[in-house]
Motif scaffolding. Structure first.
Motif, PDB file in Angstrom:
ATOM      1  N   LEU A   6       1.102  -0.775  -0.019  1.00 50.01           N
ATOM      2  CA  LEU A   6      -0.300   0.016  -0.057  1.00 50.01           C
ATOM      3  C   LEU A   6       0.781   1.103   0.386  1.00 50.01           C
ATOM      4  CD1 LEU A   6      -2.366   0.919   0.107  1.00 50.01           C
ATOM      5  CD2 LEU A   6      -3.056   1.543   3.033  1.00 50.01           C
ATOM      6  N   LEU A   7       1.591   1.413   0.819  1.00 49.71           N
ATOM      7  CA  LEU A   7       2.749   2.415   0.817  1.00 49.71           C
ATOM      8  C   LEU A   7       3.545   2.749  -0.583  1.00 49.71           C
ATOM      9  CD1 LEU A   7       4.339   2.429   5.126  1.00 49.71           C
ATOM     10  CD2 LEU A   7       2.163   3.446   3.741  1.00 49.71           C
ATOM     11  N   ASP A   8       3.875   1.939  -1.130  1.00 48.90           N
ATOM     12  CA  ASP A   8       4.888   1.588  -2.479  1.00 48.90           C
ATOM     13  C   ASP A   8       3.760   2.515  -3.236  1.00 48.90           C
ATOM     14  OD1 ASP A   8       7.208   1.313  -1.776  1.00 48.90           O
ATOM     15  OD2 ASP A   8       6.912  -1.003  -2.067  1.00 48.90           O
ATOM     16  N   THR A   9       2.519   2.424  -3.273  1.00 46.01           N
ATOM     17  CA  THR A   9       1.345   2.669  -3.933  1.00 46.01           C
ATOM     18  C   THR A   9       0.969   4.866  -3.710  1.00 46.01           C
ATOM     19  OG1 THR A   9      -0.177   2.444  -3.337  1.00 46.01           O
ATOM     20  CG2 THR A   9       0.455   0.400  -4.918  1.00 46.01           C
ATOM     21  N   ILE A  10       1.533   4.505  -3.385  1.00 41.10           N
ATOM     22  CA  ILE A  10       1.293   5.804  -2.613  1.00 41.10           C
ATOM     23  C   ILE A  10       2.605   7.305  -3.672  1.00 41.10           C
ATOM     24  CG2 ILE A  10       0.076   6.081  -0.831  1.00 41.10           C
ATOM     25  CD1 ILE A  10       2.352   7.072   1.321  1.00 41.10           C
ATOM     26  N   PHE A  11       1.946   8.549  -4.154  1.00 40.68           N
ATOM     27  CA  PHE A  11       2.829   9.562  -4.839  1.00 40.68           C
ATOM     28  C   PHE A  11       3.835  10.267  -3.359  1.00 40.68           C
ATOM     29  CE2 PHE A  11      -0.620   8.658  -7.549  1.00 40.68           C
ATOM     30  CZ  PHE A  11       0.044   8.859  -8.645  1.00 40.68           C
ATOM     31  N   ASP A  12       3.719  10.260  -2.224  1.00 41.89           N
ATOM     32  CA  ASP A  12       4.457  10.828  -0.896  1.00 41.89           C
ATOM     33  C   ASP A  12       5.529   9.788  -0.613  1.00 41.89           C
ATOM     34  OD1 ASP A  12       3.105  12.855  -1.425  1.00 41.89           O
ATOM     35  OD2 ASP A  12       1.060  12.719   0.083  1.00 41.89           O
ATOM     36  N   GLY A  13       6.829  10.551  -0.308  1.00 41.74           N
ATOM     37  CA  GLY A  13       7.791   9.899  -0.150  1.00 41.74           C
ATOM     38  C   GLY A  13       7.334   9.324   1.059  1.00 41.74           C
ATOM     39  N   VAL A  14       7.728   7.963   1.431  1.00 46.17           N
ATOM     40  CA  VAL A  14       7.372   7.610   3.690  1.00 46.17           C
ATOM     41  C   VAL A  14       8.670   6.765   3.543  1.00 46.17           C
ATOM     42  CG1 VAL A  14       5.905   6.285   4.576  1.00 46.17           C
ATOM     43  CG2 VAL A  14       5.336   7.456   2.564  1.00 46.17           C
ATOM     44  N   PHE A  62      11.550   1.112   6.470  1.00 44.86           N
ATOM     45  CA  PHE A  62      11.171   1.225   5.488  1.00 44.86           C
ATOM     46  C   PHE A  62      11.237   2.042   4.376  1.00 44.86           C
ATOM     47  CE2 PHE A  62       7.087   2.318   2.934  1.00 44.86           C
ATOM     48  CZ  PHE A  62       7.154   1.144   2.132  1.00 44.86           C
ATOM     49  N   TRP A  63      11.309   1.876   3.376  1.00 42.07           N
ATOM     50  CA  TRP A  63      12.085   3.309   2.975  1.00 42.07           C
ATOM     51  C   TRP A  63      11.217   3.231   1.134  1.00 42.07           C
ATOM     52  CZ3 TRP A  63      13.663   8.418   3.217  1.00 42.07           C
ATOM     53  CH2 TRP A  63      14.751   8.763   2.046  1.00 42.07           C
ATOM     54  N   ASN A  64       9.897   4.107   0.868  1.00 40.98           N
ATOM     55  CA  ASN A  64       8.953   3.615  -0.101  1.00 40.98           C
ATOM     56  C   ASN A  64       9.168   4.186  -1.472  1.00 40.98           C
ATOM     57  OD1 ASN A  64       8.523   6.416  -0.311  1.00 40.98           O
ATOM     58  ND2 ASN A  64       6.378   6.000  -0.100  1.00 40.98           N
ATOM     59  N   LYS A  65       8.458   3.102  -2.354  1.00 39.54           N
ATOM     60  CA  LYS A  65       8.822   4.095  -3.817  1.00 39.54           C
ATOM     61  C   LYS A  65       9.734   5.366  -4.317  1.00 39.54           C
ATOM     62  CE  LYS A  65       7.780  -0.729  -5.919  1.00 39.54           C
ATOM     63  NZ  LYS A  65       7.088  -1.434  -7.408  1.00 39.54           N
ATOM     64  N   ALA A  66       8.250   5.974  -4.015  1.00 36.67           N
ATOM     65  CA  ALA A  66       8.187   7.580  -4.201  1.00 36.67           C
ATOM     66  C   ALA A  66       9.256   8.236  -3.441  1.00 36.67           C
ATOM     67  CB  ALA A  66       6.625   7.879  -3.320  1.00 36.67           C
ATOM     68  N   ALA A  67       9.797   7.747  -2.360  1.00 37.79           N
ATOM     69  CA  ALA A  67      10.919   8.136  -1.722  1.00 37.79           C
ATOM     70  C   ALA A  67      12.073   7.809  -2.231  1.00 37.79           C
ATOM     71  CB  ALA A  67      11.171   7.187   0.112  1.00 37.79           C
ATOM     72  N   GLU A  88       7.044   8.672   8.570  1.00 37.12           N
ATOM     73  CA  GLU A  88       7.201  10.924   7.906  1.00 37.12           C
ATOM     74  C   GLU A  88       7.156  10.371   6.958  1.00 37.12           C
ATOM     75  OE1 GLU A  88      10.770  13.723   8.063  1.00 37.12           O
ATOM     76  OE2 GLU A  88      10.870  12.485   9.075  1.00 37.12           O
ATOM     77  N   VAL A  89       5.953  10.983   6.632  1.00 34.48           N
ATOM     78  CA  VAL A  89       5.423  11.586   5.364  1.00 34.48           C
ATOM     79  C   VAL A  89       5.914  12.263   4.315  1.00 34.48           C
ATOM     80  CG1 VAL A  89       3.068  11.431   3.906  1.00 34.48           C
ATOM     81  CG2 VAL A  89       3.258   9.385   5.421  1.00 34.48           C
ATOM     82  N   PHE A  90       6.408  13.068   3.067  1.00 38.02           N
ATOM     83  CA  PHE A  90       7.047  13.925   2.575  1.00 38.02           C
ATOM     84  C   PHE A  90       6.616  13.992   0.889  1.00 38.02           C
ATOM     85  CE2 PHE A  90      10.557  10.383   2.541  1.00 38.02           C
ATOM     86  CZ  PHE A  90      11.305  10.751   1.323  1.00 38.02           C
ATOM     87  N   ARG A  91       6.792  15.629   1.302  1.00 36.93           N
ATOM     88  CA  ARG A  91       6.156  16.439  -0.266  1.00 36.93           C
ATOM     89  C   ARG A  91       7.581  17.118  -0.836  1.00 36.93           C
ATOM     90  NH1 ARG A  91      -0.172  16.916  -0.854  1.00 36.93           N
ATOM     91  NH2 ARG A  91       0.066  14.811  -1.233  1.00 36.93           N
TER      92      ARG A  91
END
Length: 346
Positions: free
Chosen positions: A13-21, A32-37, A120-123
């Motif tokens: 789920l976290l890998d699908t969002i556009f914000d860095g997480v 954890f480090w998602n694809k947007a990050a 942490e969610v960053f944009r």
């Protein structure tokens, strides 16, 4: 240590969002480090997973250039208070380029209600920042076409409400002073000293206005100017140093007068702007640590050169930033922080 919140479905789920997480444990180790990050920063999962924030993975600084990873980290504040936080910070990408992000941090609790991690969610807010700067530039430009009578009316309203007209602004502060002014006054008459300053400040005033800045004040042989856009501040300083000053010195040399040498420093961040003074006399000016730091950076600069802080560098376009090189660090009097400075390459 395995946490129940890092399930396969949560990761997907976290890998699908556009914000860095990213998620850290209570030792600030990245779990954890998602694809947007990865896309926003250039750092892959392999680059960061298992490392600690304090290892300067992203080397965050705040709006005033303070390094957050060594003590003022907002994640630590969340761990301490349990309350969510939202801040604007400037992480360092893998390419070495800083960019502004709006970051939102929340605590993660286990089944017993104990804080075991933080998310942490960053944009990237570069576009938002560009819009803010353009809007403020537009407002400043409009002021130049408002009638004198209207301006006087506004100034009267302001002076009658001094204590409530203070606001925070994100500005770049330019300090400039004459190198060896005391020696100059000893070798020349007072009239020559005044003429020299008037010639120099006259040129600086024109260039500052052309660059959409404002001269805030003149203090002896120094001036302070404010800019909404750090890029404008740097371009103004560059033009003063490398175009206007050489031409002014050429003319002075032809007339048998001593040449002028100057130092310039720029710092950026949150300042307080308002009418400072008394009921009978006040000036619209800016105050705060950002202003004081700008003056100290200028004092540390080499003659006929420009030094800028890291917080200013973080706000520059790549084409402008490429003209600078690291110039070491300076220790601010009365402060524990050591700040990085950059020198304009001639």
């Amino acid at each position: 240590m395995k946490y129940e919140f890092l399930t396969e479905s949560a990761i997907n789920l976290l890998d699908t969002i556009f914000d860095g997480v990213y998620i850290v444990d209570n030792d600030r180790r990245i779990l954890f480090w998602n694809k947007a990050a990865e896309k926003l920063t250039g750092f892959t999962k392999d680059d960061v997973i298992g490392k600690h924030c304090r290892d300067d993975v992203l080397n965050h600084i705040d709006e005033n250039g303070n390094l957050l990873c060594k003590g003022k980290c907002p994640i630590l504040k969340v761990f301490k208070s349990g309350e969510s936080r939202s801040e604007k910070v400037y992480p360092l990408s893998k390419t070495g380029r800083r960019f502004p992000v709006q970051t939102n941090i929340s605590a993660i609790e286990d089944s017993k209600g104990e804080i075991v991690a933080a998310i942490e969610v960053f944009r990237d807010i570069s576009i938002v920042e560009d819009h803010r700067i353009l809007q403020e530039k537009f407002q400043n430009l409009i002021k130049k076409y408002v009638s004198t009578a209207t301006l006087r009316e506004v100034e009267t309203l302001i002076s009658s409400n001094i204590t409530t007209n203070v606001k925070q602004r994100d500005l770049s502060i330019l300090y400039l002073d004459v190198v060896g002014f005391t020696t100059f006054t000893e070798k020349n008459s007072s009239e020559d000293a005044v003429h020299m300053l008037n010639d120099l400040f006259g040129v600086c005033d024109v260039i500052t206005r052309e660059s959409l800045g404002d001269i805030d004040k003149f203090v002896g042989d120094a001036l302070m100017a404010t800019f909404v856009d750090a890029n404008d501040a740097v371009k103004a300083a560059d033009k003063i140093l490398n175009q206007a000053l050489p031409e002014l010195n050429r003319q002075r040399n032809e007339n048998g007068k001593d040449v002028i040498n100057i130092r310039v420093g720029i710092n950026s961040g949150i300042v307080l702007q308002g009418n400072i003074g008394t009921k009978d006399r006040s000036d619209l000016t800016v105050i705060g640590d950002v202003v004081n730091t700008a003056a100290r950076i200028e004092h540390a600069a080499e003659p006929d050169n420009l030094f800028i802080s890291e917080s200013t560098a973080a706000r520059l376009e790549e084409t402008v930033l490429s003209k600078f090189e690291p110039a070491g660090t300076i220790k601010l009097k009365g402060k524990s922080e050591i700040i990085k400075v950059f020198r304009l390459v001639k």
